[in-house]
Design a protein around this motif. Sequence first.
Motif, PDB file in Angstrom:
ATOM      1  N   THR A   1      92.708  27.753  -4.051  1.00  0.00           N
ATOM      2  CA  THR A   1      93.032  26.128  -4.322  1.00  0.00           C
ATOM      3  C   THR A   1      92.453  25.176  -3.144  1.00  0.00           C
ATOM      4  OG1 THR A   1      95.169  26.903  -5.164  1.00  0.00           O
ATOM      5  CG2 THR A   1      94.955  24.508  -4.858  1.00  0.00           C
ATOM      6  N   VAL A   2      92.529  25.954  -1.973  1.00  0.00           N
ATOM      7  CA  VAL A   2      91.842  24.891  -0.775  1.00  0.00           C
ATOM      8  C   VAL A   2      90.356  25.224  -1.074  1.00  0.00           C
ATOM      9  CG1 VAL A   2      91.667  25.484   1.687  1.00  0.00           C
ATOM     10  CG2 VAL A   2      93.975  25.743   0.749  1.00  0.00           C
ATOM     11  N   ALA A   3      89.859  26.116  -1.508  1.00  0.00           N
ATOM     12  CA  ALA A   3      88.356  26.203  -1.635  1.00  0.00           C
ATOM     13  C   ALA A   3      87.855  25.312  -2.600  1.00  0.00           C
ATOM     14  CB  ALA A   3      87.794  27.574  -1.987  1.00  0.00           C
ATOM     15  N   PHE A   4      88.686  25.007  -3.672  1.00  0.00           N
ATOM     16  CA  PHE A   4      88.545  24.166  -4.846  1.00  0.00           C
ATOM     17  C   PHE A   4      88.345  22.579  -4.317  1.00  0.00           C
ATOM     18  CE2 PHE A   4      89.805  27.204  -8.103  1.00  0.00           C
ATOM     19  CZ  PHE A   4      88.922  27.973  -8.028  1.00  0.00           C
ATOM     20  N   GLY A   5      89.311  22.203  -3.485  1.00  0.00           N
ATOM     21  CA  GLY A   5      89.517  21.221  -2.647  1.00  0.00           C
ATOM     22  C   GLY A   5      88.352  20.737  -1.860  1.00  0.00           C
ATOM     23  N   GLU A   6      87.589  21.673  -0.953  1.00  0.00           N
ATOM     24  CA  GLU A   6      86.569  21.701  -0.325  1.00  0.00           C
ATOM     25  C   GLU A   6      85.243  21.534  -1.022  1.00  0.00           C
ATOM     26  OE1 GLU A   6      86.362  25.288   2.095  1.00  0.00           O
ATOM     27  OE2 GLU A   6      88.056  24.760   3.358  1.00  0.00           O
ATOM     28  N   ALA A   7      85.226  22.120  -2.221  1.00  0.00           N
ATOM     29  CA  ALA A   7      84.124  22.111  -3.394  1.00  0.00           C
ATOM     30  C   ALA A   7      84.098  20.609  -3.872  1.00  0.00           C
ATOM     31  CB  ALA A   7      84.136  22.956  -3.979  1.00  0.00           C
TER      32      ALA A   7
ATOM     33  N   LYS B   1      81.309  33.531  -3.515  1.00  0.00           N
ATOM     34  CA  LYS B   1      79.775  33.613  -3.166  1.00  0.00           C
ATOM     35  C   LYS B   1      79.565  32.144  -2.942  1.00  0.00           C
ATOM     36  CE  LYS B   1      78.844  37.663  -5.901  1.00  0.00           C
ATOM     37  NZ  LYS B   1      80.085  37.997  -6.776  1.00  0.00           N
ATOM     38  N   THR B   2      78.541  31.592  -3.536  1.00  0.00           N
ATOM     39  CA  THR B   2      78.392  30.259  -3.098  1.00  0.00           C
ATOM     40  C   THR B   2      79.308  29.091  -3.197  1.00  0.00           C
ATOM     41  OG1 THR B   2      77.591  29.910  -5.582  1.00  0.00           O
ATOM     42  CG2 THR B   2      75.784  30.336  -4.049  1.00  0.00           C
ATOM     43  N   LEU B   3      80.403  29.817  -3.885  1.00  0.00           N
ATOM     44  CA  LEU B   3      81.503  28.654  -3.883  1.00  0.00           C
ATOM     45  C   LEU B   3      82.469  28.744  -2.491  1.00  0.00           C
ATOM     46  CD1 LEU B   3      82.938  26.591  -5.780  1.00  0.00           C
ATOM     47  CD2 LEU B   3      84.239  28.475  -6.747  1.00  0.00           C
ATOM     48  N   ARG B   4      82.250  29.753  -1.837  1.00  0.00           N
ATOM     49  CA  ARG B   4      82.750  29.678  -0.438  1.00  0.00           C
ATOM     50  C   ARG B   4      84.290  29.659  -0.349  1.00  0.00           C
ATOM     51  NH1 ARG B   4      79.713  25.529   3.810  1.00  0.00           N
ATOM     52  NH2 ARG B   4      81.362  24.394   2.822  1.00  0.00           N
ATOM     53  N   GLY B   5      84.858  30.426  -1.397  1.00  0.00           N
ATOM     54  CA  GLY B   5      86.313  30.756  -1.074  1.00  0.00           C
ATOM     55  C   GLY B   5      86.595  31.981  -0.783  1.00  0.00           C
ATOM     56  N   PRO B   6      87.991  32.354  -1.207  1.00  0.00           N
ATOM     57  CA  PRO B   6      88.508  33.771  -0.787  1.00  0.00           C
ATOM     58  C   PRO B   6      87.670  34.626  -1.843  1.00  0.00           C
ATOM     59  CG  PRO B   6      90.060  32.736  -2.221  1.00  0.00           C
ATOM     60  CD  PRO B   6      89.030  31.609  -1.961  1.00  0.00           C
TER      61      PRO B   6
END
Length: 410
Positions: A266-272, A225-230
Amino acid sequence: MNYLKKQDLKVYQAVKNEEKRQREGIELIASENYASPAVREALGSVFTNKYSEGYPGRRYYGGQEYTDVVEKLAIERAKKLFDAEHVNVQPLSGAPANMIAYNAVLEPGDKILGMNLSHGGHLTHGHPATFSAEIYNFVSYKTEKDGKIDYAKLEKLATKEKPKLILAGFSAYTRQLNYRKFSAIAKKAKSISMIDIAHIAGLIAGKAVSNPVPYFDIVTTTTHKTLRGPRGGMIMCKEKYAKAIDKAAFPGFQGGPHMNNIAAKTVAFGEALRPDFKKYAMQIIKNAKVLEKELKKYGFKIMFGGTDNHMLLIDVFGSKGITGKEAEVALDKAGLTVNKNVIPDDSRNPMDPSGIRIGTPAVTTRRMKEKEMVIIADWINQAVEKSKNEKELKNIKKEVTRFCRNFPIY
Ligand SMILES: Cc1ncc(COP(=O)(O)O)c(C=O)c1O
């Protein structure tokens, strides 16, 4: 995409059409977002081929050199983002994450005190149609006329009901919760405290709202959602509950984790973790506040008195005389996607309720800002007011499509 086109034209075409729909429309569903190309690349990677039951360093199958790399990295990044003691990134989605969390610490028949569903709670917080409602005994608290939670009342309820678990969190609530008070009430009632941050995880990660993780025993979330990951779930908890949570996830509830999905998380957390995500999270809220102000000007009744996060719940039936379903259909025809939603103690039925819910995470990803929100609010008002006029709705859609060309998704 060359392989898909050659091999399965029907699926290829559906994907292309969905791409076009996402590109040409304004996405205002509060729980949706656009995952980045890097996130989607990881999601479509060869990790989808791999079985890795168990946890890093203790798996049931061989060949885990690289799965361990991504899962450890996901955990490390999530800990950093949320200041969590323990993280499990394996839940397949938000609903399973909640089921796992309940199973980890409760026995069948135990009582859970959660947010009333028409006041913003999620289905998994006690809807009678869910498995969890068959297993556990849900009781609920509500919001007050001013849209806030009366914590003295909640404390009284907790003292009376003595729930084994007190649950905070929501799908359609817009105000800031008082985490300290939730935590204190749970301590006093000798209950386990849990919060479901599925909706606001990205706002928390981007430090646009305060972080509840230090205050709660268990925290569940989605990552899309707002976290914009998968699409996916995650559980964070105090060290005290770590073993129980891990055991409840695997082997308790799930089989092999979806490693492609974990790689994408993992990629999304890196972006965040990047500084620009903070700006993104702040802008989501700024945009929601502009929509609130503009829609109020047009006479829309905003539930809970307004918003402190990324979404608005609007009583379209009470303010404009059309139902949530009618508004959803009209807005869709105008190129604006929202969802119908119940409002607190709605007298209408959930399939045709009084409200709509709108959110700003996706439009903010497209770099739309305050100025664009003013235009969108105008279109929302026009589409609702002219909901029976097909020609007008078509005209708005044309304008929306043209407008969207200036805001590429990535
Ligand atoms: C608060 C909350 N929890 C859990 C979920 C369920 O997540 P999923 O659809 O990924 O199972 C949602 C989904 O909307 C939600 O809003």
